[in-house]
Design a protein around this motif. Structure first.
Motif, short mmCIF file in Angstrom:
data_model
loop_
_atom_site.label_atom_id
_atom_site.label_comp_id
_atom_site.label_asym_id
_atom_site.label_seq_id
_atom_site.Cartn_x
_atom_site.Cartn_y
_atom_site.Cartn_z
N THR A 1 11.49 -73.60 -35.28
CA THR A 1 10.63 -72.91 -36.25
C THR A 1 11.47 -72.04 -37.17
O THR A 1 11.27 -72.03 -38.39
CB THR A 1 9.60 -72.04 -35.50
OG1 THR A 1 8.80 -72.87 -34.67
CG2 THR A 1 8.71 -71.29 -36.48
N TRP B 1 12.02 -72.10 -41.35
CA TRP B 1 11.84 -70.91 -42.19
C TRP B 1 13.11 -70.60 -42.98
O TRP B 1 13.05 -70.29 -44.17
CB TRP B 1 11.48 -69.71 -41.31
CG TRP B 1 10.14 -69.79 -40.67
CD1 TRP B 1 9.18 -70.77 -40.86
CD2 TRP B 1 9.57 -68.88 -39.72
NE1 TRP B 1 8.07 -70.52 -40.09
CE2 TRP B 1 8.27 -69.37 -39.38
CE3 TRP B 1 10.03 -67.71 -39.12
CZ2 TRP B 1 7.45 -68.71 -38.47
CZ3 TRP B 1 9.21 -67.05 -38.22
CH2 TRP B 1 7.94 -67.54 -37.90
N LYS C 1 1.73 -64.51 -40.97
CA LYS C 1 2.57 -64.38 -42.15
C LYS C 1 3.45 -63.14 -42.08
O LYS C 1 4.63 -63.18 -42.43
CB LYS C 1 1.70 -64.34 -43.40
CG LYS C 1 2.48 -64.33 -44.69
CD LYS C 1 1.56 -64.36 -45.89
CE LYS C 1 2.36 -64.36 -47.20
NZ LYS C 1 1.46 -64.37 -48.37
N ARG D 1 6.41 -63.72 -39.76
CA ARG D 1 7.45 -64.54 -40.40
C ARG D 1 8.26 -63.71 -41.38
O ARG D 1 9.49 -63.81 -41.41
CB ARG D 1 6.79 -65.72 -41.12
CG ARG D 1 7.75 -66.52 -41.98
CD ARG D 1 7.10 -67.72 -42.57
NE ARG D 1 7.97 -68.37 -43.55
CZ ARG D 1 7.79 -69.57 -44.05
NH1 ARG D 1 6.76 -70.29 -43.65
NH2 ARG D 1 8.62 -70.07 -44.93
N LYS E 1 2.65 -69.04 -36.78
CA LYS E 1 2.90 -67.62 -36.64
C LYS E 1 2.26 -66.86 -37.79
O LYS E 1 2.17 -67.37 -38.91
CB LYS E 1 4.41 -67.37 -36.64
CG LYS E 1 5.17 -68.04 -35.51
CD LYS E 1 4.88 -67.39 -34.17
CE LYS E 1 5.76 -68.01 -33.08
NZ LYS E 1 5.50 -67.40 -31.76
N VAL F 1 11.08 -66.32 -31.23
CA VAL F 1 10.67 -67.36 -32.16
C VAL F 1 11.46 -68.62 -31.83
O VAL F 1 12.67 -68.55 -31.62
CB VAL F 1 10.90 -66.93 -33.63
CG1 VAL F 1 12.34 -66.52 -33.87
CG2 VAL F 1 10.49 -68.04 -34.60
#
Length: 231
Positions: free
Chosen positions: A109, A113, A66, A69, A64, A105
């Motif tokens: 994932t 994060w 930056k 995120r 994804k 999302v």
């Protein structure tokens, strides 16, 4: 470098020192002659570094952006974070991000994060501690009854059911082996116990239909009715 890449460097170094031929190197590495020849050319031109995977150190094509995120993590910290027990887990947070914030999302994932940013921790659920029940203090306070099917005589006889009575306080037992776990077998065994030891204060059984009785009254007993409990 990965273990496989280090192995290739080791084998091709032996080719460079003329200890091995390319054909033998290919057999050792599980590669065709064409493949090992291509690796050998890269090794001669670039050295061991030439055997590293071309995408090593690069960001995945499926990664994804930056900014995406950072935006997701800001929302998680603002809307879905908090004290342990109140904050959203990655799966639930991913559902709300998609439905409320239009930011789809994958949960896994998002989990990675959140772990990296300290917004989530793998909290282990502790099993509830169970204390072992203390046995009764006196003989006859509680007697447990159950049946167990097994080849008690090994190969010398058929499978049978061991009906067993056990006193909770002293572990005194009385058993009877029969073909089946029946009400009549249980009644005869209980009668023998009462004749030998007297009427117990309580009888504990499982939910088997054999033992589902509303109450047991032993005629002629001075102690009166006997309570029949179950799990």
């Amino acid at each position: 470098m990965s273990r496989r890449e280090l192995r290739r460097v080791e084998v091709l170094a032996r080719v460079a020192s003329e200890e091995l031929k390319l054909v033998d190197a290919g057999k050792m590495l599980g590669l065709s002659y064409r493949q090992v020849k291509r690796l050998w050319r890269r090794y001669r031109e670039e050295g061991p570094e030439g055997l590293k995977h071309r995408s090593a150190g690069r960001e995945s094509n499926r990664a994804k952006p930056k900014k995406f995120r950072e935006r997701v993590l800001r929302l998680v910290q603002k809307k879905y974070s908090g004290e342990v027990g109140e904050r959203f887990g990655p799966t639930l947070a991913a559902e709300h991000l998609e439905s409320e914030d239009q930011l789809p999302v994958p949960a896994e994932t998002l989990r990675r994060w959140m772990l990296a940013e300290g917004l989530w921790s793998r909290a282990r659920k502790r099993r509830q501690h169970r204390r072992r029940r203390e046995p009764k203090a006196h003989f006859g306070e509680l007697v447990q009854m159950d049946g167990s099917f097994h080849r008690w005589f090994e190969q010398r006889g058929p499978e049978g059911c061991l009906m067993n009575l056990v006193d909770d306080a002293t572990a005194t037992t009385l058993g009877r082996i029969g073909a089946q776990e029946t009400t009549w077998t249980a009644a005869r065994l209980l009668r023998r116990w009462i004749e030998q030891y007297g009427v117990p204060l309580a009888l504990y059984t499982d939910w088997h239909a054999v033992y589902l009785l509303a109450g047991v009254y032993w005629e002629g007993s001075e102690r009166g009715p006997m309570w029949l409990g179950s799990e």
